[in-house]
Design an enzyme around this catalytic site. Structure first.
Site, PDB file in Angstrom:
ATOM      1  N   ARG A 121       0.885  -1.180   0.000  1.00  0.00           N
ATOM      2  CA  ARG A 121       0.000   0.000   0.000  1.00  0.00           C
ATOM      3  C   ARG A 121       0.918   1.224   0.000  1.00  0.00           C
ATOM      4  O   ARG A 121       1.643   1.445   0.985  1.00  0.00           O
ATOM      5  CB  ARG A 121      -0.928  -0.009   1.217  1.00  0.00           C
ATOM      6  CG  ARG A 121      -1.675   1.298   1.391  1.00  0.00           C
ATOM      7  CD  ARG A 121      -2.814   1.205   2.380  1.00  0.00           C
ATOM      8  NE  ARG A 121      -3.953   0.507   1.807  1.00  0.00           N
ATOM      9  CZ  ARG A 121      -5.209   0.639   2.228  1.00  0.00           C
ATOM     10  NH1 ARG A 121      -5.503   1.452   3.226  1.00  0.00           N
ATOM     11  NH2 ARG A 121      -6.189  -0.031   1.663  1.00  0.00           N
ATOM     12  N   HIS A 148      -6.976   0.763  -6.787  1.00  0.00           N
ATOM     13  CA  HIS A 148      -7.270  -0.078  -5.617  1.00  0.00           C
ATOM     14  C   HIS A 148      -7.964  -1.330  -6.162  1.00  0.00           C
ATOM     15  O   HIS A 148      -9.166  -1.541  -5.955  1.00  0.00           O
ATOM     16  CB  HIS A 148      -8.166   0.697  -4.649  1.00  0.00           C
ATOM     17  CG  HIS A 148      -8.220   0.124  -3.262  1.00  0.00           C
ATOM     18  ND1 HIS A 148      -7.515  -1.001  -2.875  1.00  0.00           N
ATOM     19  CD2 HIS A 148      -8.904   0.533  -2.157  1.00  0.00           C
ATOM     20  CE1 HIS A 148      -7.770  -1.252  -1.604  1.00  0.00           C
ATOM     21  NE2 HIS A 148      -8.606  -0.339  -1.141  1.00  0.00           N
ATOM     22  N   GLN A 151     -10.151  -3.797  -3.998  1.00  0.00           N
ATOM     23  CA  GLN A 151     -11.418  -3.206  -3.564  1.00  0.00           C
ATOM     24  C   GLN A 151     -12.494  -3.375  -4.639  1.00  0.00           C
ATOM     25  O   GLN A 151     -13.596  -3.855  -4.367  1.00  0.00           O
ATOM     26  CB  GLN A 151     -11.199  -1.714  -3.277  1.00  0.00           C
ATOM     27  CG  GLN A 151     -12.459  -0.977  -2.883  1.00  0.00           C
ATOM     28  CD  GLN A 151     -12.971  -1.406  -1.520  1.00  0.00           C
ATOM     29  OE1 GLN A 151     -12.227  -1.366  -0.549  1.00  0.00           O
ATOM     30  NE2 GLN A 151     -14.228  -1.809  -1.427  1.00  0.00           N
ATOM     31  N   ASP A 243     -16.892   7.632  -2.368  1.00  0.00           N
ATOM     32  CA  ASP A 243     -15.647   7.469  -1.594  1.00  0.00           C
ATOM     33  C   ASP A 243     -15.327   8.822  -0.971  1.00  0.00           C
ATOM     34  O   ASP A 243     -15.967   9.838  -1.272  1.00  0.00           O
ATOM     35  CB  ASP A 243     -14.535   6.989  -2.547  1.00  0.00           C
ATOM     36  CG  ASP A 243     -13.204   6.712  -1.834  1.00  0.00           C
ATOM     37  OD1 ASP A 243     -13.206   6.589  -0.579  1.00  0.00           O
ATOM     38  OD2 ASP A 243     -12.173   6.628  -2.517  1.00  0.00           O
ATOM     39  N   CYS A 283     -16.313   2.137  -0.219  1.00  0.00           N
ATOM     40  CA  CYS A 283     -15.164   1.272   0.096  1.00  0.00           C
ATOM     41  C   CYS A 283     -14.817   1.324   1.583  1.00  0.00           C
ATOM     42  O   CYS A 283     -14.224   0.385   2.103  1.00  0.00           O
ATOM     43  CB  CYS A 283     -13.958   1.692  -0.743  1.00  0.00           C
ATOM     44  SG  CYS A 283     -13.555   3.442  -0.569  1.00  0.00           S
ATOM     45  N   ARG A 311     -13.971  -8.441   0.745  1.00  0.00           N
ATOM     46  CA  ARG A 311     -12.532  -8.227   0.557  1.00  0.00           C
ATOM     47  C   ARG A 311     -11.788  -9.522   0.913  1.00  0.00           C
ATOM     48  O   ARG A 311     -10.820  -9.903   0.256  1.00  0.00           O
ATOM     49  CB  ARG A 311     -12.037  -7.080   1.468  1.00  0.00           C
ATOM     50  CG  ARG A 311     -12.598  -5.703   1.142  1.00  0.00           C
ATOM     51  CD  ARG A 311     -12.083  -5.169  -0.169  1.00  0.00           C
ATOM     52  NE  ARG A 311     -10.642  -5.092  -0.202  1.00  0.00           N
ATOM     53  CZ  ARG A 311      -9.906  -4.096   0.326  1.00  0.00           C
ATOM     54  NH1 ARG A 311     -10.497  -3.063   0.896  1.00  0.00           N
ATOM     55  NH2 ARG A 311      -8.577  -4.106   0.242  1.00  0.00           N
TER      56      ARG A 311
END
Ligand code: CP
Ligand code: NVA
Length: 336
Positions: A121, A148, A151, A243, A283, A311
């Site tokens: 990340r 991402h 996700q 988001d 998310c 996830r």
């Protein structure tokens, strides 16, 4: 060091066309339509029959280097690896960039001697690409400034569970044209879905991502649309997604962004413009009463915790595929 995996990364796929094979997940582009379908299919199997896979990655080691905070991604990768019989290690990089102490290539050449997969990340997509360029073991993008992918795979898996055929799905993303929006565009394009993204004019998705999504869409029949009008984007949609207005690393812009993004808040009035069966997606983490109201977050049509749960299943599928497992796509595959 895992010699089989080391050599494997240098090999071309030799499997039959219906069996998916992949070396890294830096971008959704690495999967393509067939890979996205393979992940969702395997995630479905893993979710319904977890015990079948409980020794699938026995003896494998995974390391996570995170330059940014995480709740969901960190815990679902750790729990996912453990539930496949493997071991997870976490290196906290939130105090400084991964390559602040030594060159990325030197880190890669150390880590590949002990580990079987690297999960990153980072602030910059280049860091993830750089690690993959130097490491002989698979590298997974667990969020960068640009994408991402894990996700968005979990998000479309959630939509598949809820609505079935993803080719009929109309997803409307409302807010910042950021990493999550990019991955939704690419994943939706791979799956032949309809994805409309509504952003303020100066916050549109990256031009390169849009080009790529349109290119994939030509192949799959997906519909990719961009607009500045949230009402137009959500009209008749099956799912409304939003988001954070200020992503990690952009906190200093929060005030300015709050003014710009206010018309893009997902609230009851916006939800009413979608299809009657529409779901709300995020998310997470969410900034309640900013990009989404409490009323929508906590409603019966909110699927945010299903997304979070998925996830786990999707990342287990990704780990399994990257660490040597293969999956035969079901006959219903439209991308074979
Ligand atoms: N959605 C997501 O990636 O959450 P975390 O930042 O908590 O990992
Ligand atoms: N766009 C958000 C996603 C968090 C999961 C961020 O990058 O902070």
């Amino acid at each position: 060091m895992n010699t089989i995996l080391q050599n494997r990364k240098a090999l071309e796929p030799t499997s039959a066309p219906s069996v998916f094979w992949c070396q890294d997940l830096i971008s959704t582009r690495d999967l393509g339509p067939q890979g996205v379908e393979a992940v969702l299919h395997l995630a479905e199997l893993m979710k319904s029959r977890p015990t079948v896979f409980q020794r699938a990655l026995a003896g494998k080691q995974m390391v996570m280097f995170f330059e940014k905070p995480s709740l969901r991604t960190r815990l679902t990768f750790a729990a996912g690896m453990a539930s496949l019989g493997g071991v997870a290690h976490f290196v906290d990089q939130t105090g400084g960039r991964i390559d602040a102490r030594e060159k990325l290539s030197d880190i890669a050449l150390n880590v590949e001697r002990w580990m079987d997969v690297i999960v990153l990340r980072t602030f910059s997509q280049e860091t993830i690409q750089g690690m993959a360029d130097h490491a002989s073991i698979p590298v997974i993008n667990a969020l960068s400034d640009l994408e991402h992918p894990c996700q968005a795979l979990a998000d479309f898996f959630t939509l598949q569970e809820r609505f079935g055929n993803l080719r009929n799905i109309r997803l409307a993303y409302v807010g910042d044209g950021n990493n999550v929006a990019h991955s939704l565009l690419l994943t939706g394009a791979c799956l032949g879905s309809s994805v409309t993204v509504a952003t303020p004019a100066d916050y549109a998705p990256d031009a390169g991502i849009i080009r790529e999504a349109l290119k994939i869409a030509k192949q799959t029949g997906a519909q990719i649309r961009l607009t500045n009008d949230p009402g137009e984007a959500v009209a008749g949609a099956d799912a409304i997604y939003t988001d954070a207005w200020a992503s990690m690393g952009q906190e200093h812009e929060s005030k300015q962004r709050a003014n710009i993004f206010r018309p893009y808040q997902v609230n009851r009035d916006l939800m009413k413009k979608a299809a009657p069966h529409a779901v709300f997606m995020h998310c997470l983490p969410a900034h309640r009463e900013e990009e989404v109201t409490n009323e929508v977050m906590d409603s019966e049509y909110s699927v945010i915790y299903e997304q979070a749960e998925n996830r786990l299943h999707v990342q287990k599928a990704i780990l399994y595929l990257l660490l040597g497992g293969a999956v035969r796509l079901p006959v219903r595959s439209a991308h074979a």
